[in-house]
Design a protein around this motif. Structure first.
Motif, PDB file in Angstrom:
ATOM      1  N   ARG C  10       0.686  -1.368   0.006  1.00 47.99           N
ATOM      2  CA  ARG C  10      -0.110  -0.044   0.011  1.00 47.99           C
ATOM      3  C   ARG C  10       0.854   1.386   0.122  1.00 47.99           C
ATOM      4  N   THR C  16      -3.151   5.252   5.958  1.00 49.74           N
ATOM      5  CA  THR C  16      -3.129   3.792   5.811  1.00 49.74           C
ATOM      6  C   THR C  16      -2.366   3.301   6.882  1.00 49.74           C
ATOM      7  N   LEU C  24       1.481   4.125  20.863  1.00 51.80           N
ATOM      8  CA  LEU C  24       0.534   2.961  21.473  1.00 51.80           C
ATOM      9  C   LEU C  24       0.655   2.978  22.819  1.00 51.80           C
TER      10      LEU C  24
ATOM     11  N   SER D  28      -5.332  -2.292  20.254  1.00 54.51           N
ATOM     12  CA  SER D  28      -4.093  -2.686  20.026  1.00 54.51           C
ATOM     13  C   SER D  28      -4.015  -3.891  18.746  1.00 54.51           C
ATOM     14  N   ASN D  31      -3.949  -2.649  15.253  1.00 56.04           N
ATOM     15  CA  ASN D  31      -2.682  -2.164  14.897  1.00 56.04           C
ATOM     16  C   ASN D  31      -1.977  -3.251  14.043  1.00 56.04           C
ATOM     17  N   ARG D  32      -2.537  -3.531  12.958  1.00 53.53           N
ATOM     18  CA  ARG D  32      -1.922  -4.465  12.074  1.00 53.53           C
ATOM     19  C   ARG D  32      -1.538  -4.145  10.744  1.00 53.53           C
ATOM     20  N   GLY D  33      -0.296  -3.669  10.322  1.00 56.55           N
ATOM     21  CA  GLY D  33      -0.046  -3.344   8.976  1.00 56.55           C
ATOM     22  C   GLY D  33      -1.047  -2.227   8.491  1.00 56.55           C
ATOM     23  N   HIS D  34      -1.137  -2.028   7.320  1.00 57.38           N
ATOM     24  CA  HIS D  34      -1.803  -0.963   6.620  1.00 57.38           C
ATOM     25  C   HIS D  34      -3.162  -1.230   6.427  1.00 57.38           C
ATOM     26  N   ALA D  35      -4.114  -0.234   6.754  1.00 55.07           N
ATOM     27  CA  ALA D  35      -5.458  -0.417   6.408  1.00 55.07           C
ATOM     28  C   ALA D  35      -5.998   0.956   5.686  1.00 55.07           C
ATOM     29  N   VAL D  36      -7.047   0.602   4.507  1.00 56.87           N
ATOM     30  CA  VAL D  36      -7.406   1.890   3.877  1.00 56.87           C
ATOM     31  C   VAL D  36      -8.046   2.754   4.908  1.00 56.87           C
ATOM     32  N   PRO D  42     -11.380  -3.368   7.222  1.00 59.12           N
ATOM     33  CA  PRO D  42     -12.458  -4.154   7.491  1.00 59.12           C
ATOM     34  C   PRO D  42     -13.149  -4.157   8.761  1.00 59.12           C
ATOM     35  N   TRP D  43     -12.721  -3.260   9.676  1.00 58.93           N
ATOM     36  CA  TRP D  43     -13.250  -2.977  11.061  1.00 58.93           C
ATOM     37  C   TRP D  43     -14.506  -2.234  10.717  1.00 58.93           C
ATOM     38  N   ARG D 246     -10.390   2.697  11.675  1.00 58.10           N
ATOM     39  CA  ARG D 246     -10.118   1.345  12.064  1.00 58.10           C
ATOM     40  C   ARG D 246     -10.201   1.151  13.675  1.00 58.10           C
ATOM     41  N   PHE D 247      -9.530   2.340  14.373  1.00 54.77           N
ATOM     42  CA  PHE D 247      -9.108   2.288  15.728  1.00 54.77           C
ATOM     43  C   PHE D 247     -10.414   2.851  16.583  1.00 54.77           C
TER      44      PHE D 247
END
Lengths: 345, 345, 345, 345
Positions: C10, C16, C24, D28, D31-36, D42-43, D246-247
């Motif tokens: 990405r 992103t 955190l 927490s 907090n994994r990788g990239h998210a659009v 996805p959340w 997402r958070f």
């Protein structure tokens, strides 16, 4: 069309009235040649001076076409968007202007304070303001708006206005007066126009002429001159800066200089006095301006309407209360007939 | 005062003009007895019919006192607060209304599209709209506003308007026409008023009379009738519902029914033609309505002003460009003198 | 879900990216017992001091959750509703915030000024302001907003900012800086954070941390302290005063105090440098922050996407331009793969 | 700092509470990788489904950071700028949001309706609406907003909500529920979340998690799906679309899916029950959620404060009324000590 227009005996509102001859003449007289637009004409440029003399103070005065514009533009100048505007629950700004103060101010919040005869009192205002949080969670007290004459046809005494303004200013608020029927109130009080405005502490006045014989002319009169530039930009932005300003200013000049403001108000007030006396014990409020509120009952109202008298219900129709408004140009015979009909209920 | 008012040779703006006799007479004629306020009077109630006949379509028409109000109330009805309004950079709404569209709409964003002669073209509009994101991150394309006649005195042909409206409608936008000088444009085009409005796809028109002989009268004319209720509430809330509405409606009725709309526009356009011819090669845009834009140079402008001619600079003074506006009541001798002076530069 | 989230390569946006461990951890550390709400907690109360030290000046700093809120609340504090805000056509406030400045300000008008590399220049600003009417017919010049780094990934030099601020202040305007990528710009410039802000004349800064490793934390930093009360009320009113403010303030404190602001920016900028070098002659703008703009052609873009690289088109897809953004947590192997793929186009 | 933070016995507000472990863990875990960004992660994309199951209906749900934003954005979607919003005088939207509904709606007017226990009743609403003019002179009834639990810690029964919604819908209004303490109310009522919302007629809900164990997470839940697009644009424009959505979504998912919504509410409600019983005859309102209102007298309040208990005055300090709020994470020993102290007054 003649019959249809003149025959009904209209006591709906002073907005139904015609234009008095002096003012129509002033409009015609202003129609000479070219005049610079947007207020830089000789008529508009005389407003400050002429209204300054009328009020006995240095003022800045601005011509507008409607009372709602006058009220809301004045209030928007007094309050930030996060401000609170205190008024009576019957106030025209709260009930009859489709939320105009909220629009012009960017969302300021109306806070209503109850009071008899549609008047705010200094004590009630002080109590409310003392109890109001000034944290960032609350709207911030910014302005008080009172109506002179009130929506129930009563008039604030100079001392009442002064007491209100003192409380307001102590709390950092500014005071607006909705004077849609200012002439009626002042005529009743028999005081100088300055006595219930700047001398009592009013910061800005909506000075109405439309209901009292003009075609469409209101002035916003600033006694607190520092607010003026903001007002001028808001007025333009709201589409209330008139290109041919001379024709509204000429109305205001004629209204004040010819004395029709007082003559018309005296006529309308006098009619209301007669109607109020005829209503007798049915009267709900003292008649101090040109409005009469009377509890006629449903049948009483019906009998008047059957006889051709037009007026508004006040509150729910079932309450049986009528609001009767006398205009400057009311037909004397209509008034006499109404008095007779009222006495007969 | 007489001398001071009539002697200058004013070509500033058609807003400086006087009221034509037919319209002043209509105001006087409307001043008979009591009439129900806020538009429920017989004059206002004829507006839909009379303007419907004028345009050859079913319309809803509303009387207002100013052109800025007409434009901004119409646009606020067409766009949500997060909308984009497309217009030419020279548009009155973008340059001369102190941000009124932003105020009335709750913050809609103006997007300017360049075009020659102050006109938008269908191609430029399509290109802009095709490139505009419709994600939630962007303002949402909502309305197009074009001026007829334009701010440079040119007139859109019916086919030009139709092409624009087609692109706009294909993209889900509605079209507003600022017709402050609509009569001047239609008179020049020689077409039917419907040809450049509803027949071409215009949804709502600001139909101006003030600049062409009225005292202060504009109509917002809806060809898209579903928008009307929202408009009426916004108008009231903005202080633009006139209590004595009959006096503005009477102007509009007289303007249309007596034919002064055309007669006055023909006079003003005719003056502009003569002035434009006198300007000769200095002319910057075709003269199609009642405005003339000419590159006179700094000295040329100074010489005209020294001779008593009044007009505005267009753009920075150093650019040497003059905007000369002919009004319906321009003094023939002043026009002749101006033509002579122009020819002599 | 793991695969689905981490496998794509990405380069869409630094939004992103994940949250960096230090930040955190700071959130967790702030989660001890009860803390007074709405900013009266020990974390939020340290913001002024900590950011004051960071910038080397007395400041007032406010924690917010989003950059759009930071920009618009700051701008609303700088401009009246009838104000004009000057910005570049590419500015985030003009293009990507759905008209937020118009909403927060009550309808202020955006005025775009072109400039290379998405920068305003002092000369262009001066030219625009000198040509802008200040009559009531115009919106009133109120504020300038510049982006640091710009939307094209370039950085204003301190002298460029100072020249802009000087012109702005001479004309009575105030200056806002959108620092969504402030750390990237300062890291590239190698200057002190004060050098491109208050020392150069900036009045208020949106200081972003979200794109550079925070969870959701932006500060509005006022160098002009007189504006603060108005800001605080607007913030509350806009729903941007966080009840559990400690968790945003703790992010900002950790961001500045731990030095991750610089470490993360260096990483992201370093990735962008490598990518920019790989793009070679296809590069459209100097790579000074963490964004790369390259003309890849339609086929070039397709080949990258086929290989799993994600990025946005810049402008219409047919233009063939890609915007590639490097985040602080970009996978090194992804960057290397991207460089190889770019070189192979 | 430890001592300073944890020692006071804070009963100010559930906003002072900490984040519960399940929710911090969910942050927490996200907090994994990239998210659009901006909600296409996805959340966030699971919110509709998860909240739909929770409420037992098809919904559209949107993550936000604050309750004021949730309330005002929801209301702005329900009312035009000229609308009236009916609420109780104690409503958070009327008292504690600095006029936010006026800001977000473009100036809609709050109309207060009195009622016991801070509740609106169907009868009072009907009476008010029947008496409200719908002419253009009035603001137009548009929305009702009720708080569940109320600001006095009471809970509307499903039948009470249904009766209100029926009156509202009959009059063409839509219904918003401010559920900042929704979990506390539902837990007390022992009903299904759908019973006091969509099954009773609620159109849109502000579903709060922040006061009940989240870090900062509120959902606006639409049961009336047609309103959603307008909401989304208003949210973006107001700076309330979170880039790293997402958070916040992860908090909401954990809140609902793990059952902490109920566990936390049960704890807080249980504490309040004990405190209410200790207050005995001093209690002013039934304790149905997590708030206790007790008339302690000035001396009683002083004695509690001297003992280290923190709480707010309710109304003017001289009234002697305390508002005590129990949070999910209240120290058991603090609660016991408070009960003892109350009993001893």
């Amino acid at each position: 069309m003649e019959d249809r227009l003149t025959q009904p005996k209209r006591f709906f509102s002073d907005n139904t009235a015609s234009v008095c001859p002096e003012i129509l003449q002033a409009i015609s007289a202003a129609n000479r040649g070219h005049a610079v637009a947007y207020g830089d004409d000789p008529w508009t440029q005389r407003l400050d001076e002429v209204l300054g003399e009328f009020f006995g103070a240095q003022v800045r005065a601005f011509a507008l076409a409607t009372g709602t514009a006058a009220n809301s533009l004045a209030l928007a100048t007094l309050t930030p968007p996060y401000g609170a505007i205190y008024c009576h629950p019957e106030a025209h700004i709260a009930v009859d202007e489709c939320g105009a103060p909220g629009f012009f101010s960017g969302g300021a919040q109306l806070e209503r304070i109850e009071g008899e005869q549609a008047k705010l009192t200094a004590d009630a205002l002080a109590l409310t303001l003392d109890g109001h949080s000034v944290s960032v969670h609350s709207v911030q007290p910014a302005a008080v708006s009172i109506s002179q004459a009130t929506e129930l046809g009563t008039a604030y005494r100079p001392a009442e206005v002064a007491a209100l303004c003192e409380v307001a200013h102590q709390h950092g608020l500014q005071v607006h007066m909705d004077g849609a029927r200012f002439a009626n109130a002042v005529t009743h009080l028999g005081c100088h126009p300055g006595d219930v405005t700047w001398r009592a502490g009013v910061d800005v006045l909506s000075f109405g002429a439309t209901k009292n014989g003009a075609l469409g002319a209101e002035a916003v009169v600033f006694f607190h001159l520092g607010l003026v530039r903001d007002f001028e930009l808001r007025r333009k932005r709201a589409g209330h800066l008139l290109s041919k300003s001379r024709f509204v200013s000429a109305q205001l000049l004629a209204y004040v200089e010819s004395g029709v403001w007082r003559r018309n108000a005296q006529r309308a007030n006098g009619f209301a006095q007669r109607i109020g006396q005829a209503a007798g014990r049915r009267l709900l409020h003292p008649v101090e301006a040109n409005e009469v509120f009377a509890e006629l009952g449903i049948e009483g109202k019906e009998s008047l309407r059957a006889a051709g008298f037009e007026f508004y219900d006040w509150g729910p129709p079932a309450a049986g209360v009528a609001r009767i408004v006398a205009s400057w140009d009311q037909d004397e015979q209509h008034v006499a007939a109404l008095c007779a009909a009222l006495a007969a209920i």
